[in-house]
Design an enzyme around this catalytic site. Structure first.
Site, mmCIF file in Angstrom:
data_model
loop_
_atom_site.group_PDB
_atom_site.id
_atom_site.type_symbol
_atom_site.label_atom_id
_atom_site.label_comp_id
_atom_site.label_asym_id
_atom_site.label_seq_id
_atom_site.Cartn_x
_atom_site.Cartn_y
_atom_site.Cartn_z
ATOM 1 N N HIS A 329 0.805 -1.217 0.000
ATOM 2 C CA HIS A 329 0.000 0.000 0.000
ATOM 3 C C HIS A 329 0.837 1.267 0.000
ATOM 4 O O HIS A 329 0.360 2.325 -0.435
ATOM 5 C CB HIS A 329 -0.936 0.016 1.217
ATOM 6 C CG HIS A 329 -2.163 -0.809 1.032
ATOM 7 N ND1 HIS A 329 -2.197 -2.157 1.287
ATOM 8 C CD2 HIS A 329 -3.407 -0.483 0.611
ATOM 9 C CE1 HIS A 329 -3.415 -2.627 1.022
ATOM 10 N NE2 HIS A 329 -4.167 -1.635 0.613
ATOM 11 N N GLY A 330 2.061 1.210 0.479
ATOM 12 C CA GLY A 330 2.859 2.430 0.482
ATOM 13 C C GLY A 330 4.241 2.206 1.059
ATOM 14 O O GLY A 330 4.464 1.323 1.884
#
Length: 478
Positions: A329-330
Protein backbone atom coordinates in the site's frame (compact mmCIF):
# COMPACT_ATOMS: atom_id res chain seq x y z
CA UNK A 1 -6.27 16.28 -25.98
CA UNK A 2 -2.96 14.70 -27.00
CA UNK A 3 -0.87 16.17 -24.19
CA UNK A 4 -0.42 14.78 -20.68
CA UNK A 5 -1.14 17.25 -17.90
CA UNK A 6 0.31 16.04 -14.56
CA UNK A 7 -1.89 18.56 -12.74
CA UNK A 8 -5.05 17.10 -14.27
CA UNK A 9 -4.73 13.33 -14.84
CA UNK A 10 -7.69 11.62 -16.46
CA UNK A 11 -10.06 10.20 -13.84
CA UNK A 12 -13.28 8.23 -14.00
CA UNK A 13 -14.94 11.08 -12.12
CA UNK A 14 -13.89 13.73 -14.67
CA UNK A 15 -16.11 15.07 -17.42
CA UNK A 16 -13.35 14.55 -20.00
CA UNK A 17 -13.29 10.81 -19.46
CA UNK A 18 -17.06 10.45 -19.86
CA UNK A 19 -17.00 12.56 -23.01
CA UNK A 20 -14.30 10.33 -24.49
CA UNK A 21 -16.09 7.17 -23.34
CA UNK A 22 -19.30 8.28 -25.07
CA UNK A 23 -17.26 8.73 -28.26
CA UNK A 24 -15.53 5.40 -27.65
CA UNK A 25 -18.70 3.31 -27.25
CA UNK A 26 -20.28 3.58 -30.75
CA UNK A 27 -16.93 2.86 -32.44
CA UNK A 28 -16.39 -0.07 -30.09
CA UNK A 29 -19.87 -1.40 -30.91
CA UNK A 30 -19.14 -1.22 -34.65
CA UNK A 31 -15.86 -3.12 -34.23
CA UNK A 32 -17.17 -5.67 -31.72
CA UNK A 33 -17.88 -8.38 -34.29
CA UNK A 34 -14.28 -8.30 -35.54
CA UNK A 35 -12.17 -9.44 -32.58
CA UNK A 36 -8.83 -8.27 -33.97
CA UNK A 37 -10.09 -4.77 -34.75
CA UNK A 38 -11.92 -4.59 -31.42
CA UNK A 39 -8.77 -5.65 -29.57
CA UNK A 40 -6.62 -3.11 -31.38
CA UNK A 41 -9.09 -0.33 -30.68
CA UNK A 42 -9.49 -1.13 -26.96
CA UNK A 43 -5.72 -1.46 -26.50
CA UNK A 44 -5.18 1.89 -28.24
CA UNK A 45 -7.82 3.57 -26.06
CA UNK A 46 -6.42 1.92 -22.91
CA UNK A 47 -2.90 3.14 -23.67
CA UNK A 48 -4.23 6.62 -24.42
CA UNK A 49 -6.14 6.57 -21.13
CA UNK A 50 -3.01 5.49 -19.26
CA UNK A 51 -0.96 8.16 -21.05
CA UNK A 52 -3.47 10.81 -19.94
CA UNK A 53 -3.25 9.39 -16.40
CA UNK A 54 0.50 8.82 -16.08
CA UNK A 55 2.35 10.31 -19.05
CA UNK A 56 5.17 8.50 -20.84
CA UNK A 57 5.00 5.61 -18.37
CA UNK A 58 2.58 3.96 -20.80
CA UNK A 59 5.75 2.90 -22.64
CA UNK A 60 6.88 1.01 -19.53
CA UNK A 61 3.55 -0.81 -19.49
CA UNK A 62 4.12 -1.89 -23.10
CA UNK A 63 7.67 -3.00 -22.23
CA UNK A 64 6.44 -5.03 -19.26
CA UNK A 65 3.88 -6.78 -21.45
CA UNK A 66 6.51 -7.69 -24.06
CA UNK A 67 8.91 -9.15 -21.46
CA UNK A 68 6.27 -11.13 -19.56
CA UNK A 69 4.57 -12.45 -22.69
CA UNK A 70 7.90 -13.59 -24.17
CA UNK A 71 9.07 -15.26 -20.96
CA UNK A 72 5.70 -16.97 -20.49
CA UNK A 73 6.17 -18.69 -23.86
CA UNK A 74 9.66 -19.79 -22.85
CA UNK A 75 8.22 -21.26 -19.63
CA UNK A 76 5.44 -23.02 -21.51
CA UNK A 77 7.75 -24.48 -24.18
CA UNK A 78 10.32 -25.85 -21.72
CA UNK A 79 9.80 -29.22 -20.03
CA UNK A 80 12.70 -29.00 -17.57
CA UNK A 81 11.30 -27.84 -14.24
CA UNK A 82 14.50 -26.13 -13.13
CA UNK A 83 14.71 -23.96 -16.24
CA UNK A 84 11.01 -23.15 -16.11
CA UNK A 85 11.34 -22.13 -12.44
CA UNK A 86 14.39 -19.98 -13.20
CA UNK A 87 12.62 -18.18 -16.08
CA UNK A 88 9.58 -17.59 -13.88
CA UNK A 89 11.76 -15.98 -11.22
CA UNK A 90 13.51 -13.87 -13.86
CA UNK A 91 10.13 -12.45 -14.85
CA UNK A 92 9.08 -11.90 -11.22
CA UNK A 93 12.38 -10.23 -10.33
CA UNK A 94 12.14 -7.90 -13.33
CA UNK A 95 8.59 -6.88 -12.40
CA UNK A 96 9.40 -6.43 -8.70
CA UNK A 97 12.61 -4.53 -9.51
CA UNK A 98 10.71 -1.99 -11.58
CA UNK A 99 8.06 -1.66 -8.86
CA UNK A 100 10.77 -1.51 -6.18
CA UNK A 101 12.67 1.28 -7.89
CA UNK A 102 9.72 3.56 -8.47
CA UNK A 103 7.91 2.84 -5.21
CA UNK A 104 10.51 1.89 -2.61
CA UNK A 105 13.90 3.32 -3.67
CA UNK A 106 13.59 6.48 -1.57
CA UNK A 107 12.15 4.50 1.34
CA UNK A 108 15.13 2.14 1.50
CA UNK A 109 17.64 4.93 0.89
CA UNK A 110 16.12 6.96 3.72
CA UNK A 111 16.35 4.01 6.11
CA UNK A 112 19.95 3.31 5.06
CA UNK A 113 20.92 6.93 5.64
CA UNK A 114 19.25 6.84 9.04
CA UNK A 115 21.51 3.93 9.99
CA UNK A 116 24.76 5.47 8.71
CA UNK A 117 23.79 9.02 9.76
CA UNK A 118 24.28 10.67 6.40
CA UNK A 119 22.30 13.47 4.82
CA UNK A 120 19.48 12.08 2.73
CA UNK A 121 18.59 13.62 -0.61
CA UNK A 122 15.55 11.84 -2.08
CA UNK A 123 15.70 10.78 -5.69
CA UNK A 124 13.43 12.63 -8.08
CA UNK A 125 11.14 9.68 -8.79
CA UNK A 126 7.55 9.91 -10.00
CA UNK A 127 5.40 6.90 -9.13
CA UNK A 128 3.53 5.66 -12.23
CA UNK A 129 -0.19 5.44 -11.64
CA UNK A 130 -1.45 1.88 -11.20
CA UNK A 131 1.97 0.21 -11.25
CA UNK A 132 1.18 -1.83 -8.12
CA UNK A 133 -1.98 -3.21 -9.72
CA UNK A 134 -0.68 -4.23 -13.13
CA UNK A 135 2.57 -5.58 -11.61
CA UNK A 136 0.56 -8.03 -9.50
CA UNK A 137 -1.47 -8.98 -12.59
CA UNK A 138 1.68 -9.71 -14.60
CA UNK A 139 3.20 -11.77 -11.74
CA UNK A 140 0.06 -13.88 -11.32
CA UNK A 141 -0.05 -14.49 -15.10
CA UNK A 142 3.54 -15.78 -15.23
CA UNK A 143 3.09 -17.92 -12.10
CA UNK A 144 -0.11 -19.44 -13.49
CA UNK A 145 1.66 -20.29 -16.76
CA UNK A 146 4.48 -21.92 -14.78
CA UNK A 147 2.01 -24.00 -12.74
CA UNK A 148 0.16 -25.01 -15.93
CA UNK A 149 -3.06 -23.40 -14.72
CA UNK A 150 -3.29 -21.48 -17.97
CA UNK A 151 -1.60 -21.46 -21.36
CA UNK A 152 0.11 -18.26 -22.51
CA UNK A 153 -1.83 -16.17 -24.99
CA UNK A 154 -0.93 -16.92 -28.59
CA UNK A 155 -1.11 -13.23 -29.41
CA UNK A 156 0.93 -10.57 -27.61
CA UNK A 157 -1.93 -8.20 -28.38
CA UNK A 158 -4.32 -10.30 -26.28
CA UNK A 159 -1.91 -10.16 -23.36
CA UNK A 160 -1.53 -6.39 -23.70
CA UNK A 161 -5.34 -6.16 -23.78
CA UNK A 162 -5.46 -8.08 -20.48
CA UNK A 163 -2.72 -6.02 -18.81
CA UNK A 164 -3.88 -2.59 -20.02
CA UNK A 165 -7.70 -2.98 -19.91
CA UNK A 166 -8.57 0.59 -18.99
CA UNK A 167 -11.49 0.06 -16.56
CA UNK A 168 -9.21 -1.87 -14.16
CA UNK A 169 -5.82 -0.44 -15.15
CA UNK A 170 -5.04 2.27 -12.62
CA UNK A 171 -6.81 1.15 -9.42
CA UNK A 172 -8.08 -2.39 -9.91
CA UNK A 173 -9.81 -4.67 -9.29
CA UNK A 174 -6.70 -6.83 -9.80
CA UNK A 175 -7.66 -8.96 -12.81
CA UNK A 176 -6.70 -12.65 -12.87
CA UNK A 177 -5.65 -14.11 -16.20
CA UNK A 178 -7.57 -17.38 -15.83
CA UNK A 179 -10.77 -15.37 -15.32
CA UNK A 180 -10.30 -12.64 -17.93
CA UNK A 181 -8.38 -14.14 -20.88
CA UNK A 182 -11.20 -16.57 -21.88
CA UNK A 183 -13.52 -13.55 -22.08
CA UNK A 184 -11.27 -11.96 -24.70
CA UNK A 185 -11.44 -15.15 -26.77
CA UNK A 186 -15.23 -15.43 -26.47
CA UNK A 187 -15.72 -11.72 -27.26
CA UNK A 188 -19.25 -11.84 -25.87
CA UNK A 189 -21.69 -9.14 -26.95
CA UNK A 190 -23.31 -7.44 -23.94
CA UNK A 191 -27.06 -7.84 -23.55
CA UNK A 192 -29.55 -5.39 -22.07
CA UNK A 193 -29.10 -6.71 -18.54
CA UNK A 194 -25.33 -6.21 -18.79
CA UNK A 195 -25.67 -2.67 -20.05
CA UNK A 196 -28.24 -1.58 -17.48
CA UNK A 197 -26.37 -3.37 -14.67
CA UNK A 198 -23.25 -1.52 -15.74
CA UNK A 199 -25.11 1.79 -15.79
CA UNK A 200 -26.48 1.06 -12.30
CA UNK A 201 -22.97 0.41 -10.96
CA UNK A 202 -21.62 3.55 -12.63
CA UNK A 203 -24.34 5.70 -11.05
CA UNK A 204 -23.71 4.13 -7.62
CA UNK A 205 -19.95 4.55 -8.07
CA UNK A 206 -20.23 8.21 -9.06
CA UNK A 207 -22.42 8.97 -6.03
CA UNK A 208 -20.04 7.13 -3.70
CA UNK A 209 -16.94 8.88 -5.00
CA UNK A 210 -17.86 12.29 -6.37
CA UNK A 211 -20.65 13.04 -3.88
CA UNK A 212 -20.11 11.15 -0.63
CA UNK A 213 -16.35 10.55 -0.44
CA UNK A 214 -15.24 13.92 -1.80
CA UNK A 215 -17.68 15.89 0.36
CA UNK A 216 -16.98 14.23 3.70
CA UNK A 217 -13.24 14.37 2.90
CA UNK A 218 -13.29 18.16 3.27
CA UNK A 219 -13.87 17.86 7.03
CA UNK A 220 -11.70 14.76 7.45
CA UNK A 221 -8.75 16.55 5.86
CA UNK A 222 -9.00 19.36 8.42
CA UNK A 223 -8.60 16.85 11.24
CA UNK A 224 -5.72 14.90 9.72
CA UNK A 225 -3.87 17.96 8.42
CA UNK A 226 -3.94 19.61 11.86
CA UNK A 227 -3.66 16.82 14.45
CA UNK A 228 -4.32 18.00 17.99
CA UNK A 229 -5.99 21.23 16.89
CA UNK A 230 -9.53 19.95 17.43
CA UNK A 231 -11.39 18.55 20.42
CA UNK A 232 -11.99 14.84 20.96
CA UNK A 233 -15.47 14.73 19.43
CA UNK A 234 -14.39 16.48 16.23
CA UNK A 235 -11.33 14.25 15.98
CA UNK A 236 -13.45 11.13 16.43
CA UNK A 237 -15.83 12.34 13.73
CA UNK A 238 -12.85 12.91 11.42
CA UNK A 239 -11.60 9.37 12.01
CA UNK A 240 -15.06 7.88 11.39
CA UNK A 241 -15.39 10.14 8.37
CA UNK A 242 -12.16 8.81 6.86
CA UNK A 243 -13.30 5.26 7.58
CA UNK A 244 -16.32 5.91 5.38
CA UNK A 245 -14.41 8.08 2.90
CA UNK A 246 -11.85 5.44 1.95
CA UNK A 247 -14.61 2.86 1.52
CA UNK A 248 -16.75 5.12 -0.69
CA UNK A 249 -13.72 6.32 -2.65
CA UNK A 250 -12.25 2.90 -3.43
CA UNK A 251 -15.48 0.91 -3.75
CA UNK A 252 -16.90 3.73 -5.89
CA UNK A 253 -13.98 3.35 -8.29
CA UNK A 254 -14.43 -0.42 -8.32
CA UNK A 255 -18.15 -0.05 -9.03
CA UNK A 256 -17.43 2.24 -11.98
CA UNK A 257 -14.70 -0.07 -13.31
CA UNK A 258 -16.97 -3.14 -13.11
CA UNK A 259 -19.84 -1.16 -14.66
CA UNK A 260 -17.73 0.09 -17.59
CA UNK A 261 -16.50 -3.45 -18.25
CA UNK A 262 -20.07 -4.83 -18.17
CA UNK A 263 -21.22 -2.29 -20.76
CA UNK A 264 -18.36 -3.53 -22.96
CA UNK A 265 -19.32 -7.19 -22.43
CA UNK A 266 -16.60 -8.11 -19.91
CA UNK A 267 -16.95 -9.17 -16.30
CA UNK A 268 -14.61 -8.10 -13.50
CA UNK A 269 -14.69 -9.76 -10.10
CA UNK A 270 -16.51 -8.04 -7.24
CA UNK A 271 -14.06 -6.07 -5.07
CA UNK A 272 -16.17 -5.10 -2.01
CA UNK A 273 -18.95 -6.76 -0.07
CA UNK A 274 -20.15 -4.49 2.77
CA UNK A 275 -16.83 -4.80 4.67
CA UNK A 276 -17.98 -2.87 7.74
CA UNK A 277 -20.59 -5.56 8.42
CA UNK A 278 -17.73 -7.95 9.21
CA UNK A 279 -17.83 -9.74 12.58
CA UNK A 280 -14.06 -10.32 12.67
CA UNK A 281 -10.89 -9.43 10.77
CA UNK A 282 -10.88 -12.67 8.80
CA UNK A 283 -14.35 -11.80 7.53
CA UNK A 284 -13.24 -8.20 6.88
CA UNK A 285 -10.48 -9.32 4.51
CA UNK A 286 -12.95 -11.52 2.68
CA UNK A 287 -15.05 -8.42 2.04
CA UNK A 288 -12.49 -5.58 1.65
CA UNK A 289 -10.40 -5.21 -1.55
CA UNK A 290 -11.28 -8.80 -2.38
CA UNK A 291 -9.07 -8.95 -5.48
CA UNK A 292 -5.98 -8.02 -3.43
CA UNK A 293 -6.75 -10.23 -0.43
CA UNK A 294 -7.41 -13.24 -2.69
CA UNK A 295 -4.21 -12.48 -4.65
CA UNK A 296 -2.18 -12.35 -1.43
CA UNK A 297 -3.81 -15.60 -0.30
CA UNK A 298 -3.04 -17.48 -3.52
CA UNK A 299 0.40 -16.07 -4.35
CA UNK A 300 1.88 -15.30 -0.91
CA UNK A 301 0.03 -17.04 1.95
CA UNK A 302 -0.40 -20.47 0.33
CA UNK A 303 3.16 -20.60 -1.13
CA UNK A 304 4.47 -19.75 2.37
CA UNK A 305 2.71 -22.87 3.62
CA UNK A 306 -0.73 -21.52 4.46
CA UNK A 307 -2.27 -23.46 7.32
CA UNK A 308 -0.64 -26.75 6.32
CA UNK A 309 2.41 -26.57 8.59
CA UNK A 310 1.05 -26.24 12.09
CA UNK A 311 -0.65 -23.60 14.19
CA UNK A 312 2.37 -21.40 14.88
CA UNK A 313 3.41 -21.40 11.23
CA UNK A 314 -0.15 -20.44 10.23
CA UNK A 315 0.03 -17.37 12.46
CA UNK A 316 3.45 -16.45 11.09
CA UNK A 317 2.24 -16.87 7.50
CA UNK A 318 -0.80 -14.68 8.21
CA UNK A 319 1.43 -12.04 9.75
CA UNK A 320 3.96 -12.05 6.88
CA UNK A 321 1.19 -11.91 4.27
CA UNK A 322 -0.41 -8.86 5.88
CA UNK A 323 3.03 -7.28 6.31
CA UNK A 324 3.56 -7.58 2.55
CA UNK A 325 0.04 -6.27 1.98
CA UNK A 326 0.80 -3.24 4.13
CA UNK A 327 4.06 -2.54 2.27
CA UNK A 328 2.20 -2.90 -1.05
CA UNK A 329 0.00 0.00 0.00
CA UNK A 330 2.86 2.43 0.48
CA UNK A 331 6.59 2.91 1.05
CA UNK A 332 6.44 4.04 4.67
CA UNK A 333 6.71 2.41 8.09
CA UNK A 334 3.17 3.47 8.91
CA UNK A 335 1.89 1.15 6.15
CA UNK A 336 4.10 -1.66 7.44
CA UNK A 337 2.67 -1.09 10.91
CA UNK A 338 -0.88 -1.00 9.51
CA UNK A 339 -0.36 -4.34 7.76
CA UNK A 340 1.43 -5.85 10.76
CA UNK A 341 -1.42 -4.93 13.14
CA UNK A 342 -3.93 -6.50 10.78
CA UNK A 343 -1.71 -9.60 10.80
CA UNK A 344 -1.69 -9.57 14.60
CA UNK A 345 -5.46 -9.17 14.65
CA UNK A 346 -5.92 -12.12 12.28
CA UNK A 347 -3.65 -14.28 14.44
CA UNK A 348 -5.55 -13.34 17.60
CA UNK A 349 -8.86 -14.15 15.92
CA UNK A 350 -7.66 -17.56 14.77
CA UNK A 351 -6.22 -18.32 18.20
CA UNK A 352 -9.52 -17.36 19.82
CA UNK A 353 -11.68 -19.54 17.57
CA UNK A 354 -12.12 -22.39 20.12
CA UNK A 355 -13.56 -19.87 22.60
CA UNK A 356 -15.58 -17.88 20.04
CA UNK A 357 -17.32 -21.04 18.77
CA UNK A 358 -18.79 -21.60 22.24
CA UNK A 359 -20.42 -18.14 22.35
CA UNK A 360 -24.12 -18.20 21.28
CA UNK A 361 -24.78 -16.57 17.92
CA UNK A 362 -27.34 -13.91 18.88
CA UNK A 363 -28.11 -10.41 17.72
CA UNK A 364 -26.30 -8.95 20.75
CA UNK A 365 -23.12 -10.99 20.25
CA UNK A 366 -23.17 -10.23 16.53
CA UNK A 367 -23.55 -6.51 17.28
CA UNK A 368 -20.65 -6.61 19.77
CA UNK A 369 -18.32 -8.53 17.44
CA UNK A 370 -19.14 -6.24 14.51
CA UNK A 371 -18.60 -3.17 16.70
CA UNK A 372 -15.23 -4.38 18.00
CA UNK A 373 -14.06 -5.20 14.46
CA UNK A 374 -15.21 -1.79 13.18
CA UNK A 375 -13.41 0.05 16.01
CA UNK A 376 -10.19 -1.89 15.41
CA UNK A 377 -10.29 -1.28 11.64
CA UNK A 378 -11.15 2.42 12.11
CA UNK A 379 -8.30 2.94 14.59
CA UNK A 380 -5.82 1.42 12.14
CA UNK A 381 -7.11 3.68 9.34
CA UNK A 382 -5.62 6.55 11.37
CA UNK A 383 -2.10 5.21 10.71
CA UNK A 384 -3.05 4.68 7.06
CA UNK A 385 -4.18 8.28 6.59
CA UNK A 386 -2.04 10.38 8.96
CA UNK A 387 1.21 11.88 7.71
CA UNK A 388 3.36 10.18 10.34
CA UNK A 389 3.36 7.96 13.42
CA UNK A 390 3.53 11.07 15.59
CA UNK A 391 0.41 12.54 13.99
CA UNK A 392 -1.38 9.19 14.35
CA UNK A 393 -0.76 9.03 18.10
CA UNK A 394 -1.75 12.68 18.56
CA UNK A 395 -5.06 12.01 16.78
CA UNK A 396 -5.81 8.89 18.84
CA UNK A 397 -4.86 10.64 22.09
CA UNK A 398 -7.04 13.63 21.21
CA UNK A 399 -10.12 11.42 21.03
CA UNK A 400 -9.72 10.33 24.66
CA UNK A 401 -8.06 13.39 26.19
CA UNK A 402 -10.60 16.04 25.22
CA UNK A 403 -13.85 14.23 24.44
CA UNK A 404 -17.16 15.85 25.45
CA UNK A 405 -20.36 14.17 24.31
CA UNK A 406 -22.25 17.37 25.15
CA UNK A 407 -20.71 18.98 22.05
CA UNK A 408 -22.66 16.62 19.76
CA UNK A 409 -25.59 19.02 19.25
CA UNK A 410 -23.24 21.88 18.42
CA UNK A 411 -21.34 19.66 15.98
CA UNK A 412 -24.61 18.71 14.30
CA UNK A 413 -25.59 22.36 13.87
CA UNK A 414 -22.25 23.32 12.32
CA UNK A 415 -21.82 20.20 10.13
CA UNK A 416 -25.41 19.20 9.40
CA UNK A 417 -24.89 18.07 5.79
CA UNK A 418 -21.76 16.13 6.75
CA UNK A 419 -23.66 14.34 9.53
CA UNK A 420 -26.60 13.55 7.24
CA UNK A 421 -24.27 12.03 4.64
CA UNK A 422 -22.56 9.93 7.29
CA UNK A 423 -25.93 8.67 8.55
CA UNK A 424 -26.98 7.81 4.99
CA UNK A 425 -23.75 5.86 4.51
CA UNK A 426 -24.27 3.95 7.76
CA UNK A 427 -27.85 3.04 6.80
CA UNK A 428 -26.89 2.05 3.24
CA UNK A 429 -24.02 -0.07 4.51
CA UNK A 430 -26.49 -2.05 6.62
CA UNK A 431 -28.50 -3.11 3.55
CA UNK A 432 -28.51 -6.85 2.92
CA UNK A 433 -27.14 -8.24 -0.36
CA UNK A 434 -30.63 -9.44 -1.33
CA UNK A 435 -32.06 -5.93 -0.89
CA UNK A 436 -29.28 -4.45 -3.03
CA UNK A 437 -29.94 -7.04 -5.74
CA UNK A 438 -33.66 -6.19 -5.68
CA UNK A 439 -32.87 -2.49 -6.14
CA UNK A 440 -30.62 -3.29 -9.10
CA UNK A 441 -33.27 -5.51 -10.73
CA UNK A 442 -35.88 -2.79 -10.24
CA UNK A 443 -33.56 -0.34 -12.00
CA UNK A 444 -32.94 -2.79 -14.85
CA UNK A 445 -36.69 -3.35 -15.38
CA UNK A 446 -37.63 0.32 -15.06
CA UNK A 447 -38.58 2.43 -18.12
CA UNK A 448 -35.77 4.35 -19.82
CA UNK A 449 -37.15 7.65 -18.55
CA UNK A 450 -36.68 6.47 -14.95
CA UNK A 451 -33.10 5.45 -15.70
CA UNK A 452 -32.45 8.82 -17.32
CA UNK A 453 -33.94 10.74 -14.37
CA UNK A 454 -31.89 8.77 -11.84
CA UNK A 455 -28.77 9.46 -13.85
CA UNK A 456 -29.59 13.19 -13.98
CA UNK A 457 -30.19 13.21 -10.22
CA UNK A 458 -26.73 11.70 -9.73
CA UNK A 459 -25.20 14.33 -12.02
CA UNK A 460 -27.00 17.11 -10.17
CA UNK A 461 -25.73 15.78 -6.83
CA UNK A 462 -22.19 15.81 -8.18
CA UNK A 463 -22.58 19.40 -9.37
CA UNK A 464 -24.08 20.46 -6.03
CA UNK A 465 -21.52 18.86 -3.72
CA UNK A 466 -18.37 18.69 -5.83
CA UNK A 467 -15.25 20.40 -4.45
CA UNK A 468 -13.39 23.14 -6.31
CA UNK A 469 -11.05 20.59 -7.91
CA UNK A 470 -11.68 16.98 -8.89
CA UNK A 471 -10.11 14.90 -6.12
CA UNK A 472 -8.02 11.93 -7.31
CA UNK A 473 -8.93 8.48 -6.09
CA UNK A 474 -7.11 7.53 -2.87
CA UNK A 475 -5.75 4.32 -4.38
CA UNK A 476 -4.20 6.15 -7.35
CA UNK A 477 -1.08 6.62 -5.19
CA UNK A 478 -0.67 2.86 -4.80
Amino acid sequence: MLLYDPEAPMLFSSGLFWLLFLLFLPIYALLKNNRLRMTLFVVAFSLYFYYKSSGVFFLMLIGTSIVDWSLSHVINACNRKGIRLAVMWVSIVISLSILGYFKYANFFLWNWNQMVHENFQPLDIILPVGISFYTFQSISYVVDVYKRRISPTKSWLDYLFFLSFFPALVAGPIVRADYFLPQITRNRTPNGVDIYSGLWLIIIGIIKKAVMADYIAQFNDLIFNNPGAYDGLQTLMGVLGYTMQIYCDFSGYSDMAIGLALIMGFRLANNFNSPYQSRNLTDFWRRWHISLSSWLRDYVYIPLGGNRKGTLRTYVNNFLTMLIGGLWHGAAWKFVFWGAMHGVGLAIHKASMPILRKIPDTFITSFIFTGVTFIYVSALWVFFRASSFTDSWIILQSIFADFHISYISQFWEVHTEWCVMMLILVVCHCFTPSFIRKCKHMFIRSPWIVKFLLFMVAVQCVITYMSAEIAPFIYFQF
